[in-house]
Every structure is written in C-alpha cells, then in structure tokens.
Design a protein around this motif. Structure first.
Motif, PDB file in Angstrom:
ATOM      1  N   ALA A 171       0.830  -1.208   0.000  1.00 26.95           N
ATOM      2  CA  ALA A 171       0.000   0.000   0.000  1.00 26.95           C
ATOM      3  C   ALA A 171       0.866   1.260   0.000  1.00 26.95           C
ATOM      4  N   PHE A 172       1.960   1.219   0.745  1.00 26.33           N
ATOM      5  CA  PHE A 172       2.832   2.395   0.832  1.00 26.33           C
ATOM      6  C   PHE A 172       3.613   2.620  -0.457  1.00 26.33           C
ATOM      7  N   ILE A 173       4.235   1.566  -0.981  1.00 29.21           N
ATOM      8  CA  ILE A 173       5.049   1.775  -2.184  1.00 29.21           C
ATOM      9  C   ILE A 173       4.173   2.096  -3.390  1.00 29.21           C
ATOM     10  N   ARG A 174       2.920   1.681  -3.337  1.00 32.88           N
ATOM     11  CA  ARG A 174       1.982   2.061  -4.402  1.00 32.88           C
ATOM     12  C   ARG A 174       1.804   3.586  -4.427  1.00 32.88           C
ATOM     13  N   GLN A 175       1.783   4.196  -3.244  1.00 36.20           N
ATOM     14  CA  GLN A 175       1.674   5.659  -3.180  1.00 36.20           C
ATOM     15  C   GLN A 175       2.936   6.327  -3.737  1.00 36.20           C
ATOM     16  N   LEU A 176       4.084   5.719  -3.485  1.00 31.47           N
ATOM     17  CA  LEU A 176       5.317   6.248  -4.080  1.00 31.47           C
ATOM     18  C   LEU A 176       5.246   6.174  -5.605  1.00 31.47           C
ATOM     19  N   ALA A 177       4.641   5.093  -6.112  1.00 29.82           N
ATOM     20  CA  ALA A 177       4.496   4.950  -7.569  1.00 29.82           C
ATOM     21  C   ALA A 177       3.538   5.982  -8.134  1.00 29.82           C
ATOM     22  N   TRP A 178       2.530   6.390  -7.364  1.00 31.29           N
ATOM     23  CA  TRP A 178       1.633   7.455  -7.820  1.00 31.29           C
ATOM     24  C   TRP A 178       2.424   8.733  -8.090  1.00 31.29           C
ATOM     25  N   ARG A 179       3.419   8.997  -7.249  1.00 34.43           N
ATOM     26  CA  ARG A 179       4.256  10.184  -7.463  1.00 34.43           C
ATOM     27  C   ARG A 179       4.979  10.085  -8.795  1.00 34.43           C
ATOM     28  N   ASP A 180       5.506   8.889  -9.111  1.00 35.92           N
ATOM     29  CA  ASP A 180       6.114   8.667 -10.420  1.00 35.92           C
ATOM     30  C   ASP A 180       5.105   8.914 -11.533  1.00 35.92           C
ATOM     31  N   PHE A 181       3.895   8.389 -11.351  1.00 36.54           N
ATOM     32  CA  PHE A 181       2.872   8.500 -12.391  1.00 36.54           C
ATOM     33  C   PHE A 181       2.487   9.959 -12.629  1.00 36.54           C
ATOM     34  N   ASP A 182       2.408  10.750 -11.567  1.00 34.17           N
ATOM     35  CA  ASP A 182       2.111  12.178 -11.719  1.00 34.17           C
ATOM     36  C   ASP A 182       3.140  12.848 -12.623  1.00 34.17           C
ATOM     37  N   ASN A 183       4.414  12.609 -12.344  1.00 37.87           N
ATOM     38  CA  ASN A 183       5.480  13.233 -13.124  1.00 37.87           C
ATOM     39  C   ASN A 183       5.578  12.638 -14.526  1.00 37.87           C
ATOM     40  N   TYR A 184       5.248  11.382 -14.639  1.00 34.47           N
ATOM     41  CA  TYR A 184       5.186  10.706 -15.937  1.00 34.47           C
ATOM     42  C   TYR A 184       4.124  11.364 -16.819  1.00 34.47           C
ATOM     43  N   GLN A 185       2.952  11.589 -16.244  1.00 33.59           N
ATOM     44  CA  GLN A 185       1.877  12.237 -17.001  1.00 33.59           C
ATOM     45  C   GLN A 185       2.261  13.659 -17.407  1.00 33.59           C
ATOM     46  N   LEU A 186       2.930  14.365 -16.501  1.00 36.69           N
ATOM     47  CA  LEU A 186       3.336  15.732 -16.813  1.00 36.69           C
ATOM     48  C   LEU A 186       4.323  15.764 -17.972  1.00 36.69           C
ATOM     49  N   LEU A 187       5.210  14.788 -18.029  1.00 35.84           N
ATOM     50  CA  LEU A 187       6.188  14.732 -19.108  1.00 35.84           C
ATOM     51  C   LEU A 187       5.507  14.548 -20.457  1.00 35.84           C
ATOM     52  N   TYR A 188       4.541  13.634 -20.529  1.00 33.69           N
ATOM     53  CA  TYR A 188       3.934  13.299 -21.815  1.00 33.69           C
ATOM     54  C   TYR A 188       2.673  14.106 -22.122  1.00 33.69           C
ATOM     55  N   PHE A 189       2.085  14.711 -21.094  1.00 32.63           N
ATOM     56  CA  PHE A 189       0.881  15.525 -21.292  1.00 32.63           C
ATOM     57  C   PHE A 189       1.042  16.839 -20.514  1.00 32.63           C
ATOM     58  N   PRO A 190       1.998  17.678 -20.933  1.00 33.62           N
ATOM     59  CA  PRO A 190       2.336  18.887 -20.168  1.00 33.62           C
ATOM     60  C   PRO A 190       1.194  19.881 -20.035  1.00 33.62           C
ATOM     61  N   GLU A 191       0.173  19.759 -20.882  1.00 30.18           N
ATOM     62  CA  GLU A 191      -0.958  20.685 -20.797  1.00 30.18           C
ATOM     63  C   GLU A 191      -1.765  20.502 -19.522  1.00 30.18           C
ATOM     64  N   MET A 192      -1.544  19.419 -18.790  1.00 33.11           N
ATOM     65  CA  MET A 192      -2.332  19.131 -17.598  1.00 33.11           C
ATOM     66  C   MET A 192      -2.192  20.215 -16.532  1.00 33.11           C
ATOM     67  N   ILE A 193      -1.154  21.028 -16.603  1.00 35.28           N
ATOM     68  CA  ILE A 193      -0.959  22.091 -15.619  1.00 35.28           C
ATOM     69  C   ILE A 193      -1.946  23.223 -15.822  1.00 35.28           C
ATOM     70  N   THR A 194      -2.341  23.461 -17.052  1.00 30.17           N
ATOM     71  CA  THR A 194      -3.126  24.656 -17.344  1.00 30.17           C
ATOM     72  C   THR A 194      -4.524  24.399 -17.868  1.00 30.17           C
ATOM     73  N   LYS A 195      -4.786  23.200 -18.395  1.00 28.69           N
ATOM     74  CA  LYS A 195      -6.118  22.965 -18.951  1.00 28.69           C
ATOM     75  C   LYS A 195      -6.510  21.499 -18.785  1.00 28.69           C
ATOM     76  N   PRO A 196      -7.806  21.214 -18.839  1.00 28.85           N
ATOM     77  CA  PRO A 196      -8.242  19.828 -18.680  1.00 28.85           C
ATOM     78  C   PRO A 196      -7.709  18.951 -19.802  1.00 28.85           C
ATOM     79  N   VAL A 197      -7.261  17.754 -19.437  1.00 29.95           N
ATOM     80  CA  VAL A 197      -6.741  16.871 -20.479  1.00 29.95           C
ATOM     81  C   VAL A 197      -7.872  16.201 -21.254  1.00 29.95           C
ATOM     82  N   ARG A 198      -9.079  16.209 -20.705  1.00 33.72           N
ATOM     83  CA  ARG A 198     -10.257  15.767 -21.456  1.00 33.72           C
ATOM     84  C   ARG A 198     -10.918  17.009 -22.051  1.00 33.72           C
TER      85      ARG A 198
END
Length: 467
Positions: free
Chosen positions: A262-289
């Motif tokens: 359960a704990f390391i899964r939360q650490l992986a969420w942090r990776d996933f957040d930054n992963y999404q930002l790398l490939y979908f940088p628009e997520m900071i300013t506008k909805p990705v949908r």
C-alpha cells in the motif's frame, strides 16, 4: 584532478544523489543552486530552510554550497567560466520548463567543450522506459503500476566522500534569497515541521517503526498518525524516493507485505504524476479531457474566500482548510473532500483551488497538484467520474467517526456531542446552547445544501457532456 559543478534542484540531499556521486568520483565538487523565479509561499519557506541545512552540511566538509539567481543556463555557464570546471552534472526533472532548460544547457556546454552528464535521481524509474504494448505512454495508473513493478528499482547510493576546497565564489546570503514573504504568515509552520535531510530520515524512521504497521487502513483516517508525512521532504528531495522504496521493502517481514504494498503504491503514484506531466504537459493549465473546456464554471467570487478560510459550514471541509492554513499540509483523504466541495458544490474552476494549494502547501509538487485536482474534477485521464460528488457529512462520519480531526481544527465545536458535530446546524437548540455554539455566529450555517448542490453539479456536467 577534475572539477565538477553539481546543479542541485529538487534534490536537496547528500544521500542517493547520482549527480553528486558521479562528481565526487572524478575529483573536486562545486555544488550550486539557482533560485526559482516562480514563488510559492509555503513551498518557498520549506526551500529556504532546506537550503540553510544543506549549506551547513557541505560547510561541515569544507565545501561551499553556492546560491545564485537568474536564468539557470546563464548562471551555470558563468560559474563554469569562473571556476574552470570541466564537467557539470545534475539529476533530471520532468516538467516542460525544466526539460527545455536542460536541453539549452547541454547545447551551451557542448560549445564550451564542458562535459554534461544527467541522471535519473528524482523518481523510482526513468519515465522513458515505461510504455504500453503499442509504445504509447500510459494514461491509467493501474497498468502503469503493473508495468513499473516489472522494472528493477535501483538501490540508493550512499553519501559520497568529498574533497575539501578552500576556494570561494560569489554566493547570495540567505537574506538575499527573497524566499520568505513580507507578511511572515509562514512563521507558524516551524511549529509543525523541520525541513531538511536529517529531519527527513528521522521522519522516515518514525513512520517505519509506527505508522507503517497500520498504513493500509489508517492512511484514510485523518485523526490517526498512520500516514508518513514525508511528502514535503520528497517535494524538495530532502529524501530519496528510492531509499523509501527499499526501506519499506526491507520492513516487510516486520509490518507485513500488504502494508508495504500500500505504501510503495503511493510512491508509484508520485512517479505516475510526473510521468503524465512529461507526456501531457498541458495538464498544468487545462483539462486533459477536452469536453471539460466547455464546463460552465461559476465566477470565483466571495465563496472562494469562504472556502479558503474554512467557513463553509461543513465541518470536515472547514477542518481541512484550517489545517492547511495552519500547517501548510492537509491529509490526502481530506484534500479530496475539500477539492470536490469547491468544484462540485460551488462550481468553481479547479484551477482556482490548484492555485491556492500552490500558495499554501509545503509539499507542493506541480505534477501531483495538477493531477490531483484534475482527478477530482473528472477532467484527467485516470480521474474520478465527475458524477461522483463527495458528501462531506458522510465522509466525516466514515473517516473521522469520533470527530477527533474535526475538533482539533475547529475548536469552536469542541463541546459539541459527536452525534451532532458533523451537522452542527441540525443540532437541537439545547444541544447548541450547551456546546456554546451559535449557528451563523460562532460557527457558520452550511453555505450550500448538499443535495441541491449535487443536483446542480450533475446538471452542469450534462451540459458539458452533451456539447
């Protein structure tokens, strides 16, 4: 002997620092930090004190830690010229601006024949090695998590031996950093936090020896000490995520595989957040949908201020917002509830809430903050459905059943019986009187009716969905 500039950013530590290890292996180390031009009050407070600590830690080894301000490439090239350094190392970041600066730096160093080496030292796994079967980036966490589990997580590096240096270069003093805002509202944060690498390791050891035993269930209960509270230390890199991963794995025999998973899964969420930002940088300013671009948001009027200050009349929401203002932190379960309230009860744009969190969170991580708000809004790829509207009363009863969290942050409700504390406005007059509570005076009436607000939110979503 080589001289290497180590460019520090979101990695203010000496342990498990690949760029520092590489530099130390080749000779003299010249560590430098360039102050960020964008400021966020609570996060800047954390940065200020993290810098004070790391400066001292290098000074203890007779090495100057340099602080400068300005355009990073310009400042680093200037320091290369001043010092005669023949190599520059850094740990990579994955937001759009950082990536562009890294590319510019590589070009500038190539012209000056200065070797540049970058490393993956901020995440569990480099984002460019995890793709789906069609070689596309993952948009949903669960398959990303399964794929990440197939990758070996590199063992953390030990703190390297460093060569002392008596040479001094221009460096800004702490009074020149400009990281502490003029009104000094953040002074109270020291009552709740001690930034820096030493405190990070102490915090991890405390969590490992206590909270990790009950993490699977306890992490949802804001009154319990079952969460790690390591997120601020991760945000500025006072602690290495890889060291936490391997430390948790090593504790499995004592605490159990389920707690660790359960704990390391939360650490992986942090990776996933930054992963999404790398490939979908628009997520900071506008909805990705894209359909959410047409959502009929209401004006961010005085209701936004009511939400910010924790006077909505919904105790769990108010407790969370007051915890945030007092400590620069909020329990994750409560973050979801307060975000849902702003977005769906008040129909205020999620970007307004995101901006307030940017100002007030000591654990600010741009990727995590944007993804969290888009998750609640329903506008992210792997998001909660918009029609899921958190009921703040039921959430309080389920996750704070003894009202310990609510009463801690809403002292005006201290004497209210638990039976009525989740809906003070519904309490009988004699109960209110005995508890010293006057609705509308000592504690506000609910600013909106939950059922009516839910119906309005769903109607607004229907107009967006059908356009």
């Amino acid at each position: 002997m080589s001289k290497t500039i180590v460019w520090f950013r979101k990695d203010l530590r000496l342990h498990d620092h690949p760029a520092l290890v590489e530099a130390a292996a080749h000779g003299e180390v010249l560590p430098v930090f360039i102050l960020p031009k964008v400021r966020h009050a609570a996060s800047d407070w954390w940065l200020h004190h993290s810098l004070l600590e790391i400066i001292q830690r290098f000074e203890d080894q007779q090495i100057q830690f340099i602080i400068r301000e300005g355009q990073p490439v310009e400042q680093l090239m200037k320091l290369i010229e001043e010092s005669g350094a023949d190599q520059l190392t850094f740990n990579e970041l994955y937001d759009p601006e950082s990536r562009e600066i890294e590319r510019e730096l590589a070009k500038a160093c190539e012209k000056q024949r200065v070797q540049v080496r970058s490393f993956q030292g901020t995440l569990l796994v480099a984002p460019d090695v995890i793709f789906n079967k069609t070689n596309q980036p993952y948009k949903v966490f669960t398959p990303f998590w399964k794929r990440l589990r197939q990758e070996p997580i590199a063992a953390p590096f030990a703190t390297p031996e460093l060569i002392p240096s008596t040479v001094k270069y221009y460096s800004l003093s702490s009074g020149e950093w400009g990281l502490l805002s003029a009104n000094r509202w953040y002074d109270k944060l020291m009552n709740h936090w001690q930034p820096g690498e030493v405190a990070a390791m102490e915090r991890w050891e405390t969590f490992r020896d206590s909270g990790l035993y009950d993490y699977l269930v306890g992490r949802d209960l804001p009154a319990q000490a079952s969460v790690s509270r390591l997120s601020p230390y991760l945000a500025w890199g006072n602690v290495s995520v890889r060291s936490l991963w391997h430390g948790a794995i090593a504790a499995a025999d004592d605490v159990g595989d389920q707690q660790v998973e359960a704990f390391i899964r939360q650490l992986a969420w942090r990776d996933f957040d930054n992963y999404q930002l790398l490939y979908f940088p628009e997520m900071i300013t506008k909805p990705v949908r894209p359909e959410f671009e047409k959502f009929p948001w209401q004006p961010a009027d005085s209701r936004l201020e009511v939400w910010k200050t924790g006077h909505t009349g919904y105790p769990l929401v108010d407790a969370g917002m007051r915890e945030l203002w007092e400590t620069g932190y909020m329990h994750n379960r409560v973050r979801m509830v307060v975000a849902s309230f702003l977005i769906k009860h008040l129909l205020i744009d999620w970007r307004e809430g995101m901006a307030w969190f940017e100002e007030t969170l000591v654990d600010l991580d741009i990727a995590n903050n944007a993804m969290g708000w888009q998750w609640v809004a329903g506008s992210g790829f792997d998001a909660s459905p918009y029609f899921r509207v958190f009921n703040p009363i039921l959430q309080a009863k389920k996750f704070d059943e003894d009202a310990q969290y609510i009463k801690k942050w809403l002292p005006e409700l201290t004497d209210m019986p638990v039976k009525f504390v989740f809906e003070p406005a519904e309490a009988p007059d004699d109960v209110l009187k005995a508890a010293g509570v006057t609705i509308g005076t000592t504690y506000p009436a609910p600013m909106v009716d939950h059922q009516a607000a839910r119906a309005r939110a769903l109607a607004a979503y229907d107009t967006c969905k059908n356009t």
